[in-house]
Scaffold this active site. Sequence first.
Site, PDB file in Angstrom:
ATOM      1  N   HIS A  62      11.780  41.669 -33.451  1.00 25.76           N
ATOM      2  CA  HIS A  62      10.791  41.552 -34.522  1.00 25.76           C
ATOM      3  C   HIS A  62      10.772  40.131 -35.094  1.00 25.76           C
ATOM      4  O   HIS A  62      11.671  39.343 -34.832  1.00 25.76           O
ATOM      5  CB  HIS A  62      11.008  42.589 -35.625  1.00 25.76           C
ATOM      6  CG  HIS A  62      12.320  42.464 -36.345  1.00 25.76           C
ATOM      7  ND1 HIS A  62      13.491  42.933 -35.832  1.00 25.76           N
ATOM      8  CD2 HIS A  62      12.623  41.918 -37.544  1.00 25.76           C
ATOM      9  CE1 HIS A  62      14.476  42.695 -36.689  1.00 25.76           C
ATOM     10  NE2 HIS A  62      13.978  42.064 -37.733  1.00 25.76           N
ATOM     11  N   HIS A  64      10.113  37.886 -38.722  1.00 22.07           N
ATOM     12  CA  HIS A  64       9.988  37.835 -40.182  1.00 22.07           C
ATOM     13  C   HIS A  64       9.297  36.537 -40.559  1.00 22.07           C
ATOM     14  O   HIS A  64       9.700  35.468 -40.089  1.00 22.07           O
ATOM     15  CB  HIS A  64      11.366  37.812 -40.861  1.00 22.07           C
ATOM     16  CG  HIS A  64      12.060  39.115 -40.883  1.00 22.07           C
ATOM     17  ND1 HIS A  64      11.835  40.043 -41.855  1.00 22.07           N
ATOM     18  CD2 HIS A  64      12.975  39.651 -40.047  1.00 22.07           C
ATOM     19  CE1 HIS A  64      12.600  41.090 -41.632  1.00 22.07           C
ATOM     20  NE2 HIS A  64      13.298  40.883 -40.531  1.00 22.07           N
ATOM     21  N   TYR A 126       3.694  32.497 -69.789  1.00 20.44           N
ATOM     22  CA  TYR A 126       2.469  31.753 -69.486  1.00 20.44           C
ATOM     23  C   TYR A 126       1.309  32.240 -70.347  1.00 20.44           C
ATOM     24  O   TYR A 126       0.562  31.443 -70.915  1.00 20.44           O
ATOM     25  CB  TYR A 126       2.130  31.898 -68.010  1.00 20.44           C
ATOM     26  CG  TYR A 126       0.789  31.339 -67.639  1.00 20.44           C
ATOM     27  CD1 TYR A 126       0.602  29.969 -67.505  1.00 20.44           C
ATOM     28  CD2 TYR A 126      -0.297  32.168 -67.422  1.00 20.44           C
ATOM     29  CE1 TYR A 126      -0.624  29.445 -67.167  1.00 20.44           C
ATOM     30  CE2 TYR A 126      -1.536  31.653 -67.082  1.00 20.44           C
ATOM     31  CZ  TYR A 126      -1.691  30.295 -66.956  1.00 20.44           C
ATOM     32  OH  TYR A 126      -2.917  29.782 -66.625  1.00 20.44           O
ATOM     33  N   GLN A 130      -0.700  30.131 -73.210  1.00 20.56           N
ATOM     34  CA  GLN A 130      -2.142  29.952 -73.114  1.00 20.56           C
ATOM     35  C   GLN A 130      -2.819  30.355 -74.413  1.00 20.56           C
ATOM     36  O   GLN A 130      -3.751  29.694 -74.862  1.00 20.56           O
ATOM     37  CB  GLN A 130      -2.721  30.755 -71.954  1.00 20.56           C
ATOM     38  CG  GLN A 130      -2.410  30.180 -70.610  1.00 20.56           C
ATOM     39  CD  GLN A 130      -2.959  28.774 -70.474  1.00 20.56           C
ATOM     40  OE1 GLN A 130      -4.127  28.529 -70.704  1.00 20.56           O
ATOM     41  NE2 GLN A 130      -2.104  27.837 -70.094  1.00 20.56           N
TER      42      GLN A 130
END
Length: 161
Positions: A62, A64, A126, A130
């Site tokens: 596989h 990733h 954040y 703001q």
Amino acid sequence: MAKKYNSLAHTKYYTRYHIVFTPKYRRKAIYARVRADIRDIVKRLCMYKGIEIIEGHMMLDHVHLLLEIAPKYSVSQIMGYLKGKSALEIFDKHANLKYKYGNRHFWSEGYYVSTVGINESTVKKYIQEQERADIAQDKLSVKEYEDPFGEDKEVRKQNKR
């Protein structure tokens, strides 16, 4: 410190996805020269679309990837592109694989995807910053805003009588 956000014309984004996909029948086919070729193919295809590979690792059965994908692309669109184009190139470079996998179908149908984002406390901070910035900007502004679709002052005076 690394650049945290990327941008398009009118968008700032931080979209990172952890993606895992496998060869068909989960065969242990990613080794030696095939491994190096798959790595180079995936890097080149991502570069063509402007996708940043943050981290990548190839196991025997596989792959990733940690990708930063712009919001103009969907994850399924990018995975279709990566798996489709890479399968064609893998069979071009390693023709002997067609006996194990059939006609140009190297990857299995599905994939695993998970979003990797910034934590909740950062988003809260954040948003709070703001709000403070907007309030500070409003205090600096002296212009009075009127509703352009609202009634005139004369009409309101007449309605009060």
